[in-house]
Design a protein around this motif. Structure first.
Motif, PDB file in Angstrom:
ATOM      1  N   SER A 150       2.393   1.737  -3.818  1.00 21.88           N
ATOM      2  CA  SER A 150       1.218   1.924  -4.445  1.00 21.88           C
ATOM      3  C   SER A 150       1.315   3.026  -4.166  1.00 21.88           C
ATOM      4  O   SER A 150       0.426   3.503  -4.642  1.00 21.88           O
ATOM      5  CB  SER A 150       0.527   0.784  -3.873  1.00 21.88           C
ATOM      6  OG  SER A 150       0.356  -0.169  -5.397  1.00 21.88           O
ATOM      7  N   GLU A 176      -2.143   1.458  -7.412  1.00 23.38           N
ATOM      8  CA  GLU A 176      -2.193  -0.638  -7.125  1.00 23.38           C
ATOM      9  C   GLU A 176      -2.375  -1.177  -8.296  1.00 23.38           C
ATOM     10  O   GLU A 176      -1.730  -2.272  -8.343  1.00 23.38           O
ATOM     11  CB  GLU A 176      -3.344  -0.488  -6.173  1.00 23.38           C
ATOM     12  CG  GLU A 176      -3.048  -2.054  -5.191  1.00 23.38           C
ATOM     13  CD  GLU A 176      -4.393  -1.616  -4.746  1.00 23.38           C
ATOM     14  OE1 GLU A 176      -3.945  -1.905  -3.227  1.00 23.38           O
ATOM     15  OE2 GLU A 176      -4.906  -1.811  -4.483  1.00 23.38           O
ATOM     16  N   ALA A 194      -9.937   0.412   3.771  1.00 24.39           N
ATOM     17  CA  ALA A 194      -9.475  -0.635   4.319  1.00 24.39           C
ATOM     18  C   ALA A 194      -9.878  -1.679   5.590  1.00 24.39           C
ATOM     19  O   ALA A 194     -10.150  -1.818   6.617  1.00 24.39           O
ATOM     20  CB  ALA A 194      -8.223   0.030   5.237  1.00 24.39           C
ATOM     21  N   ASN A 199      -0.546   4.124  -1.447  1.00 21.79           N
ATOM     22  CA  ASN A 199      -1.978   4.654  -0.589  1.00 21.79           C
ATOM     23  C   ASN A 199      -2.741   5.648  -2.370  1.00 21.79           C
ATOM     24  O   ASN A 199      -4.054   5.846  -1.623  1.00 21.79           O
ATOM     25  CB  ASN A 199      -1.760   5.174  -0.012  1.00 21.79           C
ATOM     26  CG  ASN A 199      -1.212   5.117   1.471  1.00 21.79           C
ATOM     27  OD1 ASN A 199      -2.194   3.592   1.334  1.00 21.79           O
ATOM     28  ND2 ASN A 199      -0.909   5.470   2.367  1.00 21.79           N
ATOM     29  N   SER A 256       1.166  -0.876  -0.012  1.00 21.44           N
ATOM     30  CA  SER A 256      -0.507   0.245   0.018  1.00 21.44           C
ATOM     31  C   SER A 256       0.966   0.996  -0.115  1.00 21.44           C
ATOM     32  O   SER A 256       0.524   2.321  -0.551  1.00 21.44           O
ATOM     33  CB  SER A 256      -0.990   0.339   1.339  1.00 21.44           C
ATOM     34  OG  SER A 256      -0.378  -0.514   2.518  1.00 21.44           O
ATOM     35  N   THR A 260      -4.275  -1.430  -0.545  1.00 20.07           N
ATOM     36  CA  THR A 260      -5.004   0.115  -0.207  1.00 20.07           C
ATOM     37  C   THR A 260      -6.037   1.045   0.592  1.00 20.07           C
ATOM     38  O   THR A 260      -6.558   1.849   1.129  1.00 20.07           O
ATOM     39  CB  THR A 260      -4.214   1.565  -1.630  1.00 20.07           C
ATOM     40  OG1 THR A 260      -5.571   0.796  -2.304  1.00 20.07           O
ATOM     41  CG2 THR A 260      -3.349   1.346  -1.790  1.00 20.07           C
TER      42      THR A 260
END
Length: 297
Positions: free
Chosen positions: A66, A73, A162, A68, A36, A93
């Protein structure tokens, strides 16, 4: 298929009196870890645990950050698949947004193992994580005990969507709802980020100066909140989550009262171990739980 190919190559190369070392290296399984964010010490530790275990087991590990960002991602997953990875480790993420990434891998018949955070769709071969509900409940029970069963608390939430945010919050609420004289007067997201933890805590203190305790769903937010509390001259109960090196040091120094310690390096390491078994065609548990513990001064 790889084992048959290696066997045939072994026979031919041995007959020619050549070394097998280059062939073994070329045939190493390729694993991608899509994480993430690496702008967080927890996930840096998770990455390192995965790297160490991959090196030990002889796998090639590709790490993609990624930042976030769910769109990034998906791009990272597509990049990994274009490189011909044999298995995908994903630390999402967002548990909903990652579904597109999982299904993209499913369409290519590449197994997916989720780490720390789950996915709300697609085919997942296995999930490796701490029990975040139990961890949130552990934090809530500690706060309730320290407050003597009465007081006003606020919660700093992680990234919306999440699974860790949802699960830690669920456990925390379960613990404090058992105490009628403890009230949750505010719960706001600070996205697992230290700076946002500082800013949100400053705003909450202005709106609720009577607060008695704070639960931050990770140590980064807790450390930001601690700065806000210190600046306001407030000495109130503060509990974090993750057990990062800096979080534990803050507990030992009396700047935080407790943290719920995960073992991110072990999550990464166990993730690669599960991947290794899947690549060998072995059975694995659908869920691998990583132990949690309460860290106090």
């Amino acid at each position: 298929m790889k084992k048959l190919l290696v066997s045939s190559l072994t026979t031919a190369i041995t007959a020619a009196g050549l070394s097998m070392m280059p062939v073994q290296s070329a045939m190493a399984d390729k694993i991608a870890l899509v994480v993430s964010t690496l702008n967080n010490p927890f996930f840096v530790s998770l990455q390192q645990g995965a790297k160490d275990k991959a090196a030990e087991l002889g796998h090639e590990l590709i790490v993609l950050d990624s930042s976030n960002d769910a769109a990034r991602e998906l791009s990272n997953v597509e990049d990994a698949l274009s490189r011909g990875v044999d298995l995908l480790l994903v630390n999402p993420t967002d548990s909903d947004a990652v579904v597109s990434s999982v299904r993209t891998a499913n369409a290519r018949n590449v197994p997916v193992v989720t780490l720390d955070r789950s996915a709300n769709g697609g085919r997942i071969a296995a999930h490796v994580a701490s029990d975040n509900v139990a961890g949130g409940e552990l934090a809530g029970s500690f706060i309730a005990e320290k407050l003597g069963g009465e007081g006003k608390v606020v919660q700093l939430e992680g990234v919306a969507g999440a699974s860790a945010t949802r699960d830690r919050g669920e456990g925390f609420l379960k613990a404090i709802e058992g105490h009628s004289d403890i009230s949750l007067i505010a719960s706001q997201p600070a996205n697992f980020n230290r700076t946002q933890g500082l800013n949100v805590m400053e705003n909450l203190l202005q709106a609720h100066p009577e607060v008695n305790a704070v639960f931050a769903q990770n140590d980064e937010m807790a450390l930001g909140a601690q700065r806000a509390l210190q600046a306001a001259g407030k000495d109130i109960l503060l509990v974090g989550f993750d057990g990062t090196d800096e979080g534990i040091k803050a507990v030992q120094a009396g700047k935080m009262d407790a943290t719920i310690a995960q073992q991110p390096s072990l999550i990464g390491s166990l993730g690669v171990e599960v991947a290794d078994k899947l690549l060998k065609g072995e059975d694995v548990d659908k869920t691998t739980d990583v132990p949690l513990k309460l860290i106090t001064e």
